[in-house]
Design a protein around this motif. Structure first.
Motif, PDB file in Angstrom:
ATOM      1  N   TRP B 189       9.369  54.593 -24.952  1.00 35.32           N
ATOM      2  CA  TRP B 189      10.255  54.438 -23.780  1.00 35.32           C
ATOM      3  C   TRP B 189      11.660  54.896 -24.102  1.00 35.32           C
ATOM      4  O   TRP B 189      12.417  55.258 -23.203  1.00 35.32           O
ATOM      5  CB  TRP B 189      10.243  52.986 -23.290  1.00 35.32           C
ATOM      6  N   VAL B 190      12.032  54.892 -25.398  1.00 37.40           N
ATOM      7  CA  VAL B 190      13.384  55.307 -25.774  1.00 37.40           C
ATOM      8  C   VAL B 190      13.500  56.822 -25.873  1.00 37.40           C
ATOM      9  O   VAL B 190      14.594  57.350 -26.052  1.00 37.40           O
ATOM     10  CB  VAL B 190      13.806  54.676 -27.119  1.00 37.40           C
ATOM     11  N   VAL B 306      20.109  46.092 -21.649  1.00 35.25           N
ATOM     12  CA  VAL B 306      19.394  44.833 -21.856  1.00 35.25           C
ATOM     13  C   VAL B 306      20.240  43.658 -21.357  1.00 35.25           C
ATOM     14  O   VAL B 306      19.696  42.665 -20.867  1.00 35.25           O
ATOM     15  CB  VAL B 306      18.941  44.616 -23.322  1.00 35.25           C
ATOM     16  N   ILE B 310      19.692  40.707 -18.529  1.00 40.25           N
ATOM     17  CA  ILE B 310      19.703  39.286 -18.854  1.00 40.25           C
ATOM     18  C   ILE B 310      20.738  38.518 -18.032  1.00 40.25           C
ATOM     19  O   ILE B 310      20.547  37.338 -17.739  1.00 40.25           O
ATOM     20  CB  ILE B 310      19.908  39.068 -20.365  1.00 40.25           C
ATOM     21  N   HIS B 353      20.860  49.137 -32.893  1.00 42.06           N
ATOM     22  CA  HIS B 353      19.512  49.692 -32.717  1.00 42.06           C
ATOM     23  C   HIS B 353      19.216  50.805 -33.708  1.00 42.06           C
ATOM     24  O   HIS B 353      18.080  51.252 -33.801  1.00 42.06           O
ATOM     25  CB  HIS B 353      19.333  50.204 -31.291  1.00 42.06           C
ATOM     26  N   THR B 371      27.727  42.269 -32.880  1.00 39.46           N
ATOM     27  CA  THR B 371      26.490  41.779 -32.279  1.00 39.46           C
ATOM     28  C   THR B 371      26.417  40.262 -32.340  1.00 39.46           C
ATOM     29  O   THR B 371      26.042  39.595 -31.372  1.00 39.46           O
ATOM     30  CB  THR B 371      25.280  42.388 -33.013  1.00 39.46           C
ATOM     31  N   GLY B 417      17.168  37.655 -32.694  1.00 40.87           N
ATOM     32  CA  GLY B 417      18.136  38.737 -32.514  1.00 40.87           C
ATOM     33  C   GLY B 417      19.242  38.644 -33.545  1.00 40.87           C
ATOM     34  O   GLY B 417      19.662  39.650 -34.129  1.00 40.87           O
ATOM     35  N   LEU B 420      18.027  40.018 -36.704  1.00 41.24           N
ATOM     36  CA  LEU B 420      17.987  41.484 -36.685  1.00 41.24           C
ATOM     37  C   LEU B 420      19.382  42.079 -36.783  1.00 41.24           C
ATOM     38  O   LEU B 420      19.551  43.233 -37.173  1.00 41.24           O
ATOM     39  CB  LEU B 420      17.327  41.965 -35.393  1.00 41.24           C
ATOM     40  N   HIS B 430      13.132  46.613 -39.269  1.00 41.30           N
ATOM     41  CA  HIS B 430      13.332  47.611 -38.222  1.00 41.30           C
ATOM     42  C   HIS B 430      12.028  48.385 -37.988  1.00 41.30           C
ATOM     43  O   HIS B 430      11.328  48.715 -38.935  1.00 41.30           O
ATOM     44  CB  HIS B 430      14.442  48.571 -38.624  1.00 41.30           C
ATOM     45  N   HIS B 438      10.787  39.947 -30.961  1.00 43.73           N
ATOM     46  CA  HIS B 438      12.141  39.535 -30.548  1.00 43.73           C
ATOM     47  C   HIS B 438      12.391  39.905 -29.094  1.00 43.73           C
ATOM     48  O   HIS B 438      12.754  39.078 -28.261  1.00 43.73           O
ATOM     49  CB  HIS B 438      13.210  40.182 -31.436  1.00 43.73           C
ATOM     50  N   MET B 442      12.891  37.982 -25.092  1.00 46.13           N
ATOM     51  CA  MET B 442      13.966  38.203 -24.138  1.00 46.13           C
ATOM     52  C   MET B 442      13.442  38.714 -22.803  1.00 46.13           C
ATOM     53  O   MET B 442      13.840  38.234 -21.740  1.00 46.13           O
ATOM     54  CB  MET B 442      14.966  39.211 -24.719  1.00 46.13           C
ATOM     55  N   VAL B 443      12.553  39.699 -22.840  1.00 42.75           N
ATOM     56  CA  VAL B 443      12.121  40.242 -21.551  1.00 42.75           C
ATOM     57  C   VAL B 443      11.151  39.285 -20.859  1.00 42.75           C
ATOM     58  O   VAL B 443      11.070  39.261 -19.631  1.00 42.75           O
ATOM     59  CB  VAL B 443      11.548  41.671 -21.671  1.00 42.75           C
TER      60      VAL B 443
HETATM   61  C1  HEM Z   1      21.707  37.086 -28.835  1.00 43.70           C
HETATM   62  C2  HEM Z   1      21.467  38.207 -28.341  1.00 43.70           C
HETATM   63  C3  HEM Z   1      20.735  39.377 -28.987  1.00 43.70           C
HETATM   64  C4  HEM Z   1      20.830  39.893 -30.237  1.00 43.70           C
HETATM   65  C5  HEM Z   1      21.711  39.402 -31.358  1.00 43.70           C
HETATM   66  C6  HEM Z   1      19.936  41.019 -30.298  1.00 43.70           C
HETATM   67  C7  HEM Z   1      19.759  41.841 -31.406  1.00 43.70           C
HETATM   68  C8  HEM Z   1      18.912  42.913 -31.453  1.00 43.70           C
HETATM   69  C9  HEM Z   1      18.834  43.853 -32.527  1.00 43.70           C
HETATM   70  C10 HEM Z   1      19.700  43.827 -33.789  1.00 43.70           C
HETATM   71  C11 HEM Z   1      17.872  44.767 -32.227  1.00 43.70           C
HETATM   72  C12 HEM Z   1      17.458  45.980 -33.041  1.00 43.70           C
HETATM   73  C13 HEM Z   1      16.249  45.727 -33.828  1.00 43.70           C
HETATM   74  C14 HEM Z   1      15.750  46.955 -34.513  1.00 43.70           C
HETATM   75  O1  HEM Z   1      15.281  47.885 -33.827  1.00 43.70           O
HETATM   76  O2  HEM Z   1      15.792  46.986 -35.743  1.00 43.70           O
HETATM   77  C15 HEM Z   1      17.340  44.401 -30.954  1.00 43.70           C
HETATM   78  C16 HEM Z   1      16.334  45.089 -30.311  1.00 43.70           C
HETATM   79  C17 HEM Z   1      16.024  44.887 -28.978  1.00 43.70           C
HETATM   80  N1  HEM Z   1      16.510  43.897 -28.161  1.00 43.70           N
HETATM   81 FE1  HEM Z   1      17.804  42.448 -28.692  1.00 43.70          FE
HETATM   82  N2  HEM Z   1      19.309  41.158 -29.115  1.00 43.70           N
HETATM   83  C18 HEM Z   1      19.778  40.178 -28.285  1.00 43.70           C
HETATM   84  C19 HEM Z   1      19.438  39.989 -26.973  1.00 43.70           C
HETATM   85  C20 HEM Z   1      18.570  40.780 -26.274  1.00 43.70           C
HETATM   86  C21 HEM Z   1      18.333  40.677 -24.878  1.00 43.70           C
HETATM   87  C22 HEM Z   1      19.014  39.696 -23.950  1.00 43.70           C
HETATM   88  C23 HEM Z   1      17.420  41.603 -24.562  1.00 43.70           C
HETATM   89  C24 HEM Z   1      16.773  41.970 -23.233  1.00 43.70           C
HETATM   90  C25 HEM Z   1      16.745  41.365 -22.152  1.00 43.70           C
HETATM   91  C26 HEM Z   1      17.083  42.306 -25.754  1.00 43.70           C
HETATM   92  C27 HEM Z   1      16.212  43.354 -25.803  1.00 43.70           C
HETATM   93  C28 HEM Z   1      15.991  44.109 -26.911  1.00 43.70           C
HETATM   94  C29 HEM Z   1      15.140  45.261 -26.932  1.00 43.70           C
HETATM   95  C30 HEM Z   1      14.392  45.828 -25.709  1.00 43.70           C
HETATM   96  C31 HEM Z   1      15.136  45.735 -28.230  1.00 43.70           C
HETATM   97  C32 HEM Z   1      14.323  46.841 -28.845  1.00 43.70           C
HETATM   98  C33 HEM Z   1      14.353  48.131 -28.224  1.00 43.70           C
HETATM   99  C34 HEM Z   1      13.437  49.102 -28.906  1.00 43.70           C
HETATM  100  O3  HEM Z   1      13.699  49.503 -30.039  1.00 43.70           O
HETATM  101  O4  HEM Z   1      12.437  49.476 -28.271  1.00 43.70           O
HETATM  102  N3  HEM Z   1      17.790  41.768 -26.793  1.00 43.70           N
HETATM  103  N4  HEM Z   1      17.984  43.275 -30.494  1.00 43.70           N
END
Ligand code: HEM
Ligand SMILES: [Cu+2]
Lengths: 127, 691
Positions: B189-190, B306, B310, B353, B371, B417, B420, B430, B438, B442-443
């Motif tokens: 999707w990305v 994202v 949210i 990311h 973050t 999150g 990560l 990763h 993770h 969220m979703v």
């Molecule tokens: C406290 C809040 C959040 C933190 C600290 C956080 C942190 C992260 C980090 C560091 C990654 C990267 C991971 C990697 O690929 O190595 C990630 C991926 C992702 N996060 Fe979060 N996130 C948070 C909230 C959210 C929310 C609210 C959503 C969506 C509603 C979300 C959706 C995603 C998605 C879709 C990915 C992966 C995308 C992909 O590579 O396909 N995150 N998050």
């Protein structure tokens, strides 16, 4: 009361351009973008000058759109639009600034080449 | 300048040939049969009951924010179902194709999906879930609820509202079409770069992905403008900024993100399009191109996106929790501040990311800290909801259950999150399924809030509550399924399973893959409960009929209107006295007060133009995908001409007469969203200039 809703002439804040302004905006924007394209395709400027020239052309294109398409000015009626535009400036600086910072660092860490022009002449699959 | 494409091309049909129809793939045969059957049932029913005119006049041409919102949510739910089917295929393939001895069926070496097909399935899953399910559903709620909460008649720009919807619908149609004509992107999707470049993805799959996103995101951007202007300009008298309900606040913050972020995606995809169509080298590995520039631009939009998803969810929780706790929301002002803090910080974290790009310790450190800062406003919100619930008289209705489950998912997703966000941790997990777990927390929080919202606001729109017992059965099966699937997935992430595997080579993963599949079966059962909930709700609609305040303890202005809410919203524009206006009126015995007389209401007329423009955009997308230049030129020209013609319309609307309003206030069925309205165009405003 009624009627004033649908008559744009009674609302300076939504009265944007006229046919002439739209055409002028269109032509000037296309011309400025076209100039940027030509400058890019000709490859005959130094890197620094090139970035400055293309950046300048982009700024002019933005200005001509703001003025000619949106009729943006500093009057009271336009306050929401001008404030919105100004609010995007910090965003622009942050995102472009951080991008430059990360790619600068990435370049230093991963792209050290004796002659970096060599990178630009590599063939690609698309050829 | 046009790029040479592999395979045949003809001026008349572009790249389209008969063997682009994948009629020999069994799964698609069944899908096609199913889709046709559904289409025949729906179209047949519309024809049989002679409802074509009704659908055209009342739905396809409507500019009513509630109907537009309902259609957004219906599109979103259909796409959610499609995305779920993709998810089911992914999970089933991974559990079948485990280890070197896994048998293969239907032409696959292991499992039943060959790699190229599998890659399309997960790419479609992600694209659909984020952009064509979650986004439209949340946009739908904002459409329905925000004008009502603000005491407004409609959105600021009703015509543009319909246009946004039909652009989204046209784009969703393109995604669905890719099932049966051509293929879909296999690059995630990305849009993993350089996989999306023409030499690596020579088919039209990436083009479907790219143009569908381009078209729908124009709709999303226009909708963001509409929402912001509505909130700034259309509040009822007395509705000062700090009397505004939290859902409207989060809608404002989320659409500021939407308005500023979506253009970045448009640029990223346009540059990719230039590479694919014109032979430029923005994102190629040589000729001065740079792959990571694409990744950078994508996540420059992707992370704000994202939070775009949210923040409205936080808004829904902030409406549902106080209603069923019978208390005002704890910490209103901090909730508003936290929403804007989250929106602001969401702009400076995107590099998390791609920590593994190798930008260096300073940069990874900066983005790591940024973050983690998101945790502060998010924590503020969680404590606000917790304090609202603390020592409250909680009623565990279906919306409240979803909200509470949502809080649990927020905790699980937020804490992982944070893990990560630590680069050292990130380097080890990763691109593993830990990341998948993770973000699914969220979703799925988005999905939980969507179902909270559906059950909470359904009676406002349709006049009756959804069936509680089937609603609870749906809730429990769905939430337990979620726990089963994603707990196992976190474990698999730690066991080193990377994402997007069409063949799960390690047999040690088998037990957890089986657990995930059990969870998927439970999800299927939960879907049946959802369907039964709808059926029984409609059957028992008399019994579940709702008054204006469907829950008896609601607090905000939308519950002041009758249920079902008439198409003109408020018979008389309300005067707002305080925050939580309805709770205040109830306390002072004013909630049942009726106006003495009605005045004519000026309403916008329906128009078919947005529908036509949306469909032209879809045709244009199709033509660009298949490189049928003549069709692209014609449809784009027609589209622009439509926009120009429309901008010369006066659209003076009509006036709803006081007698009509009085009649509809007496008999609510007359003005409800599903009722058919008589032609009122003769009530032209010039005849009632006296008002
Ligand atoms: C406290 C809040 C959040 C933190 C600290 C956080 C942190 C992260 C980090 C560091 C990654 C990267 C991971 C990697 O690929 O190595 C990630 C991926 C992702 N996060 Fe979060 N996130 C948070 C909230 C959210 C929310 C609210 C959503 C969506 C509603 C979300 C959706 C995603 C998605 C879709 C990915 C992966 C995308 C992909 O590579 O396909 N995150 N998050
Ligand atoms: Cu992120």
């Amino acid at each position: 009361m009624a009627g004033s809703h649908s008559d744009p002439l009674a609302h300076p804040e939504v009265r944007m351009g006229g046919a002439m302004r739209y055409i002028a905006g269109f032509i000037s924007t296309v011309a400025l973008m076209g100039a940027a394209l030509i400058v890019t395709l000709r490859h005959d400027m130094g890197y620094e000058t090139y970035v400055e020239v293309v950046g300048g052309l982009a700024a002019l294109a933005l200005l001509s759109q703001a003025v000619l398409f949106y009729g943006l000015d500093i009057s009271r009626a336009q306050i929401w639009k001008s404030v919105s535009l100004i609010l995007t400036v910090p965003l622009f600086i942050i995102t472009v600034g951080l991008t430059v910072w990360m790619f600068q660092s990435l370049d230093q860490r991963t792209m050290v080449m004796p002659n970096s022009a060599a990178a630009a002449t590599q063939p690609t699959l698309l050829q | 300048m046009q790029v040479h494409v592999p395979g045949p091309w003809s001026p008349l049909f572009g790249r389209l040939t008969l063997d682009q129809i994948p009629y020999n793939i069994p799964i698609l045969q069944y899908t096609f049969a199913g889709a046709m059957l559904a289409a025949i049932v729906v179209v047949g029913a519309v024809l049989y009951f002679k409802k074509v005119g009704y659908f055209w006049r009342e739905w396809l041409t409507t500019v009513d924010h509630k109907k537009i919102g309902v259609m957004y949510i219906v599109i979103g739910l259909v796409m959610l179902f499609r995305g779920f089917a993709d998810g089911l295929l992914i999970r089933t393939q991974q559990v079948l194709a485990n280890g070197p001895n896994a048998p293969g069926y239907m032409g696959a070496q292991h499992g039943f999906l060959p790699p190229f097909h599998f890659d399309q399935v997960y790419s479609a899953h992600g694209t659909i879930m984020i952009l064509f399910a979650a986004t439209p559903i949340l946009t739908g709620f904002q459409n329905i609820v925000v004008p009502l909460q603000l005491g407004a008649r409609d959105m600021a720009f009703p015509y543009m509202n319909a246009l946004s919807l039909w652009l989204t619908a046209g784009a969703a149609g393109l995604v669905m079409l890719s099932l049966f004509v051509g293929d879909f992107s296999a690059a995630g999707w990305v849009g993993l770069i350089p996989l999306t470049e023409l030499p690596y993805s020579p088919s039209t799959g990436v083009d479907y992905w790219m143009w569908a996103i381009q078209i729908s995101s124009v709709g999303t951007t226009l909708n963001a403008i509409n929402m912001i202007v509505t909130i700034v300009e259309m509040r009822a008298p007395g509705m000062t900024w700090f009397r505004m309900p939290i859902f409207s606040w989060t809608t404002l913050s989320t659409n500021i993100i939407g308005l500023t972020a979506f253009p970045v995606l448009g640029v990223a995809l346009a540059l990719l399009g230039a590479d694919r169509y014109l032979g430029t080298h923005f994102f190629t590995a040589g000729m001065g191109g740079n792959l990571m520039l694409y990744t950078n631009l994508f996540w420059l939009w992707g992370h704000p996106e994202v939070y775009f998803l949210i923040l409205p969810v936080f808004g829904i929780l902030s409406e549902v929790v106080p209603t069923f706790c019978e208390k005002p929301l704890f910490g209103y002002v901090t909730m508003v501040a936290a929403s804007f803090a989250i929106a602001g910080v969401s702009w400076v974290v995107w590099l998390h990311h791609f920590f593994t790009m190798g930008a260096g310790p300073d940069i990874n450190g900066f983005f790591s800290v940024a973050t983690m800062l998101v945790g502060i406003p998010t924590g503020v919100k969680v404590f606000n909801w917790a304090f609202t619930m603390y020592r409250a008289r909680i009623t565990y209705t279906v919306p409240m259950l979803w909200a509470m489950f949502g809080l649990f998912l927020l905790l699980a997703g937020g804490l992982t999150g944070m893990m990560l966000a630590i680069p050292a941790v990130n380097y080890t997990v990763h691109d593993s399924v830990f990341v998948i777990a993770h973000f699914h927390c969220m979703v799925l929080l988005v999905v939980a809030a969507a179902f909270a919202g559906v059950s909470y606001w359904f009676p406002k729109v349709f006049g009756f509550r959804l069936d509680e017992s089937w609603g609870k059965a749906f809730f429990w099966t769905f939430s337990i399924a979620t726990l089963i699937v994603f707990t196992a997935m976190f474990a698999l992430g730690f066991e080193g399973e990377t994402r997007r595997l069409d063949w799960t080579f390690n047999t040690a993963w088998k037990p957890m893959l089986v657990v995930e599949e059990i969870g998927m079966i439970l999800y299927v059962i939960s879907l049946a409960c959802f369907a039964l909930m709808l059926v029984f709700s409609i059957v028992n609609r008399k019994k579940n009929a709702a008054g204006p305040d469907a829950w008896g303890t609601s607090r905000t202005l939308e519950w002041l209107t009758p249920s079902p809410v008439p198409f003109y919203n408020f018979a008389v524009t309300p005067q707002v006295n305080t925050r939580d206006e309805l709770a205040w009126r109830r306390k002072h015995g004013l909630d049942k007060a009726q106006p003495e007389h009605f005045e004519a209401i000026h309403m916008p007329s329906n128009t078919g133009m947005p529908f036509v423009i949306g469909m032209l955009a879809a045709v244009w997308g199709f033509a660009m995908i298949w490189r049928i230049w003549w069709l692209a030129a014609i449809s784009l020209t027609a589209l622009i001409v439509c926009v120009i013609i429309r901008s010369f319309y006066k659209n003076e609307g009509y006036h709803l007469q006081p007698e009509e309003i009085a009649a509809m206030e007496r008999d609510l069925a007359l003005g409800s969203v599903v009722s058919e309205q008589p032609d009122r165009s003769h009530h032209h405003y010039s005849h009632v200039e006296a008002h």
